[in-house]
Scaffold this motif. Structure first.
Motif, PDB file in Angstrom:
ATOM      1  N   ILE A   4      -5.605   3.587  -7.849  1.00 54.92           N
ATOM      2  CA  ILE A   4      -5.519   3.874  -9.268  1.00 54.92           C
ATOM      3  C   ILE A   4      -6.285   2.815 -10.051  1.00 54.92           C
ATOM      4  CG2 ILE A   4      -3.301   5.101  -9.097  1.00 54.92           C
ATOM      5  CD1 ILE A   4      -1.937   2.584 -10.237  1.00 54.92           C
ATOM      6  N   GLU A   5      -6.699   3.205 -11.237  1.00 58.94           N
ATOM      7  CA  GLU A   5      -7.296   2.268 -12.186  1.00 58.94           C
ATOM      8  C   GLU A   5      -6.406   2.264 -13.413  1.00 58.94           C
ATOM      9  OE1 GLU A   5     -11.206   1.682 -15.045  1.00 58.94           O
ATOM     10  OE2 GLU A   5     -11.234   3.251 -13.532  1.00 58.94           O
ATOM     11  N   ILE A   6      -6.153   1.087 -13.938  1.00 60.72           N
ATOM     12  CA  ILE A   6      -5.345   0.965 -15.142  1.00 60.72           C
ATOM     13  C   ILE A   6      -6.110   0.142 -16.165  1.00 60.72           C
ATOM     14  CG2 ILE A   6      -4.052  -0.994 -14.238  1.00 60.72           C
ATOM     15  CD1 ILE A   6      -1.611   0.218 -15.810  1.00 60.72           C
ATOM     16  N   ARG A   7      -6.030   0.580 -17.407  1.00 61.64           N
ATOM     17  CA  ARG A   7      -6.611  -0.142 -18.537  1.00 61.64           C
ATOM     18  C   ARG A   7      -5.538  -0.215 -19.611  1.00 61.64           C
ATOM     19  NH1 ARG A   7     -12.281   3.263 -19.166  1.00 61.64           N
ATOM     20  NH2 ARG A   7     -12.915   3.049 -16.999  1.00 61.64           N
ATOM     21  N   THR A   8      -5.468  -1.329 -20.311  1.00 66.48           N
ATOM     22  CA  THR A   8      -4.513  -1.413 -21.408  1.00 66.48           C
ATOM     23  C   THR A   8      -5.198  -1.969 -22.645  1.00 66.48           C
ATOM     24  OG1 THR A   8      -3.661  -3.680 -21.157  1.00 66.48           O
ATOM     25  CG2 THR A   8      -2.699  -1.990 -19.720  1.00 66.48           C
ATOM     26  N   ASN A  28       4.807   1.429  -5.528  1.00 63.91           N
ATOM     27  CA  ASN A  28       4.528   0.100  -6.064  1.00 63.91           C
ATOM     28  C   ASN A  28       3.064  -0.242  -5.831  1.00 63.91           C
ATOM     29  OD1 ASN A  28       7.302  -0.737  -6.802  1.00 63.91           O
ATOM     30  ND2 ASN A  28       7.643  -0.375  -4.623  1.00 63.91           N
ATOM     31  N   TYR A  29       2.364  -0.611  -6.906  1.00 61.89           N
ATOM     32  CA  TYR A  29       0.939  -0.925  -6.860  1.00 61.89           C
ATOM     33  C   TYR A  29       0.700  -2.367  -7.271  1.00 61.89           C
ATOM     34  CZ  TYR A  29      -0.245   4.041  -6.513  1.00 61.89           C
ATOM     35  OH  TYR A  29      -0.368   5.344  -6.100  1.00 61.89           O
ATOM     36  N   THR A  30      -0.383  -2.940  -6.756  1.00 63.73           N
ATOM     37  CA  THR A  30      -0.767  -4.294  -7.145  1.00 63.73           C
ATOM     38  C   THR A  30      -2.283  -4.382  -7.311  1.00 63.73           C
ATOM     39  OG1 THR A  30      -0.499  -6.648  -6.635  1.00 63.73           O
ATOM     40  CG2 THR A  30      -0.994  -5.200  -4.784  1.00 63.73           C
ATOM     41  N   SER A  31      -2.700  -5.294  -8.182  1.00 70.31           N
ATOM     42  CA  SER A  31      -4.124  -5.572  -8.370  1.00 70.31           C
ATOM     43  C   SER A  31      -4.479  -6.832  -7.588  1.00 70.31           C
ATOM     44  CB  SER A  31      -4.432  -5.790  -9.859  1.00 70.31           C
ATOM     45  OG  SER A  31      -3.937  -7.036 -10.286  1.00 70.31           O
ATOM     46  N   GLY A  32      -5.750  -7.112  -7.488  1.00 68.96           N
ATOM     47  CA  GLY A  32      -6.202  -8.332  -6.820  1.00 68.96           C
ATOM     48  C   GLY A  32      -5.814  -9.598  -7.570  1.00 68.96           C
ATOM     49  N   ASP A  33      -5.546  -9.471  -8.875  1.00 77.42           N
ATOM     50  CA  ASP A  33      -5.167 -10.629  -9.690  1.00 77.42           C
ATOM     51  C   ASP A  33      -3.659 -10.791  -9.841  1.00 77.42           C
ATOM     52  OD1 ASP A  33      -7.765 -11.486 -10.150  1.00 77.42           O
ATOM     53  OD2 ASP A  33      -7.993 -10.209 -11.927  1.00 77.42           O
ATOM     54  N   GLY A  34      -2.879  -9.935  -9.167  1.00 82.42           N
ATOM     55  CA  GLY A  34      -1.432 -10.107  -9.159  1.00 82.42           C
ATOM     56  C   GLY A  34      -0.641  -9.300 -10.160  1.00 82.42           C
ATOM     57  N   ASN A  36       1.270  -6.004 -11.294  1.00 83.09           N
ATOM     58  CA  ASN A  36       1.928  -4.950 -10.539  1.00 83.09           C
ATOM     59  C   ASN A  36       2.458  -3.892 -11.481  1.00 83.09           C
ATOM     60  OD1 ASN A  36       1.918  -6.231  -7.836  1.00 83.09           O
ATOM     61  ND2 ASN A  36       3.221  -7.735  -8.834  1.00 83.09           N
ATOM     62  N   LEU A  37       2.554  -2.684 -10.946  1.00 81.38           N
ATOM     63  CA  LEU A  37       3.266  -1.634 -11.655  1.00 81.38           C
ATOM     64  C   LEU A  37       3.929  -0.733 -10.631  1.00 81.38           C
ATOM     65  CD1 LEU A  37       1.844   1.441 -11.693  1.00 81.38           C
ATOM     66  CD2 LEU A  37       0.332   0.336 -13.267  1.00 81.38           C
ATOM     67  N   THR A  38       4.985  -0.092 -11.075  1.00 82.29           N
ATOM     68  CA  THR A  38       5.686   0.884 -10.262  1.00 82.29           C
ATOM     69  C   THR A  38       5.570   2.215 -10.969  1.00 82.29           C
ATOM     70  OG1 THR A  38       7.243  -0.786  -9.474  1.00 82.29           O
ATOM     71  CG2 THR A  38       7.910   1.511  -9.238  1.00 82.29           C
ATOM     72  N   LYS A  39       5.255   3.234 -10.185  1.00 82.00           N
ATOM     73  CA  LYS A  39       5.219   4.603 -10.703  1.00 82.00           C
ATOM     74  C   LYS A  39       6.380   5.370 -10.092  1.00 82.00           C
ATOM     75  CE  LYS A  39       1.596   7.088 -10.661  1.00 82.00           C
ATOM     76  NZ  LYS A  39       0.499   7.810 -10.025  1.00 82.00           N
ATOM     77  N   ASN A  40       7.010   6.197 -10.898  1.00 80.46           N
ATOM     78  CA  ASN A  40       8.000   7.152 -10.426  1.00 80.46           C
ATOM     79  C   ASN A  40       7.407   8.508 -10.745  1.00 80.46           C
ATOM     80  OD1 ASN A  40      10.235   8.557  -9.611  1.00 80.46           O
ATOM     81  ND2 ASN A  40      11.564   7.845 -11.254  1.00 80.46           N
ATOM     82  N   GLY A  41       6.868   9.188  -9.718  1.00 84.07           N
ATOM     83  CA  GLY A  41       6.084  10.382  -9.985  1.00 84.07           C
ATOM     84  C   GLY A  41       4.850   9.968 -10.761  1.00 84.07           C
ATOM     85  N   ALA A  42       4.673  10.543 -11.963  1.00 79.82           N
ATOM     86  CA  ALA A  42       3.504  10.219 -12.782  1.00 79.82           C
ATOM     87  C   ALA A  42       3.790   9.170 -13.847  1.00 79.82           C
ATOM     88  CB  ALA A  42       2.985  11.490 -13.455  1.00 79.82           C
ATOM     89  N   ILE A  43       5.056   8.798 -14.038  1.00 75.92           N
ATOM     90  CA  ILE A  43       5.341   7.837 -15.109  1.00 75.92           C
ATOM     91  C   ILE A  43       5.311   6.406 -14.598  1.00 75.92           C
ATOM     92  CG2 ILE A  43       6.695   9.485 -16.474  1.00 75.92           C
ATOM     93  CD1 ILE A  43       9.199   7.869 -15.642  1.00 75.92           C
ATOM     94  N   ILE A  44       4.886   5.509 -15.464  1.00 77.39           N
ATOM     95  CA  ILE A  44       4.939   4.080 -15.168  1.00 77.39           C
ATOM     96  C   ILE A  44       6.379   3.651 -15.430  1.00 77.39           C
ATOM     97  CG2 ILE A  44       4.119   1.793 -15.821  1.00 77.39           C
ATOM     98  CD1 ILE A  44       1.482   3.190 -16.698  1.00 77.39           C
ATOM     99  N   SER A  45       7.041   3.159 -14.388  1.00 77.42           N
ATOM    100  CA  SER A  45       8.459   2.841 -14.528  1.00 77.42           C
ATOM    101  C   SER A  45       8.759   1.343 -14.542  1.00 77.42           C
ATOM    102  CB  SER A  45       9.272   3.519 -13.427  1.00 77.42           C
ATOM    103  OG  SER A  45       8.873   3.074 -12.159  1.00 77.42           O
ATOM    104  N   LYS A  46       7.754   0.496 -14.271  1.00 78.07           N
ATOM    105  CA  LYS A  46       7.961  -0.949 -14.304  1.00 78.07           C
ATOM    106  C   LYS A  46       6.593  -1.621 -14.339  1.00 78.07           C
ATOM    107  CE  LYS A  46      10.357  -4.593 -11.767  1.00 78.07           C
ATOM    108  NZ  LYS A  46      11.154  -4.922 -10.586  1.00 78.07           N
TER     109      LYS A  46
END
Length: 173
Positions: A4-8, A28-34, A36-46
């Motif tokens: 995934i790609e994330i932009r904020t 649970n996902y992580t970037s190379g810079d540390g 993190n986000l958790t997805k529950n289905g399609a929603i970002i949950s953490k």
């Protein structure tokens, strides 16, 4: 691996993320810079490392955001419960009611692959909060792109959004 790609519009401008683990619908996902986000289905949950302190995001159990649901079968409203770390190291809950509206059908381009999607807006509000989430959903109900509220910058009172793109899903696209 899924990717995934994330932009904020907050502290994290752009990051690619790989999955660390999956269990019971949570990824649970992580970037190379540390970050993190958790997805529950399609929603970002953490979130972690995005300076918004979202420690949980719950939605009703039969939501189309949690299970593949064809676009013509989506509900017209939803309820979200967010929980954030407070400055005093406690937590603060934000509960919003949302109206889901099918906006239009079209195509989106992700890494030069075109996906036919339906775009939905989710207009959410409570007595203190007001924001809009967006989802681009294929005919099977898979969310390829979304723009989701992940909290508020407390110093500027600006809503912070995460734009999430699924670049690769479970090795089958």
């Amino acid at each position: 691996y899924p990717l995934i790609e994330i932009r904020t519009n907050g502290i994290l401008k752009q990051a690619l993320m790989l999955p660390l683990s999956e269990r019971n619908g949570f990824s649970n996902y992580t970037s190379g810079d540390g970050q993190n986000l958790t997805k529950n289905g399609a929603i970002i949950s953490k979130t972690y490392g995005m300076n918004v302190g979202m420690i949980s995001h719950r939605i009703q159990s039969r939501s189309p955001f949690l299970y593949l649901t064809k676009p013509n079968e989506w509900n017209d409203e939803s309820f979200h419960e967010y929980e954030f770390i407070s400055p005093s190291h406690g937590s603060k809950k934000v509960i919003v009611k949302c109206k889901i509206i099918k906006e239009k059908e079209g195509t989106i381009d992700i890494l030069k692959i075109k996906y036919k999607t339906s775009q939905f807006s989710e207009k959410c509000s409570s007595d203190k909060y007001k924001f809009i989430n967006y989802y681009w959903v294929d005919n099977d109900g898979f969310v390829w792109k979304s723009i989701q509220w992940i909290g508020m910058d407390m110093s500027s009172k600006k809503n912070i959004y995460a734009q999430l793109y699924v670049l690769k899903k479970n090795g089958n696209n």
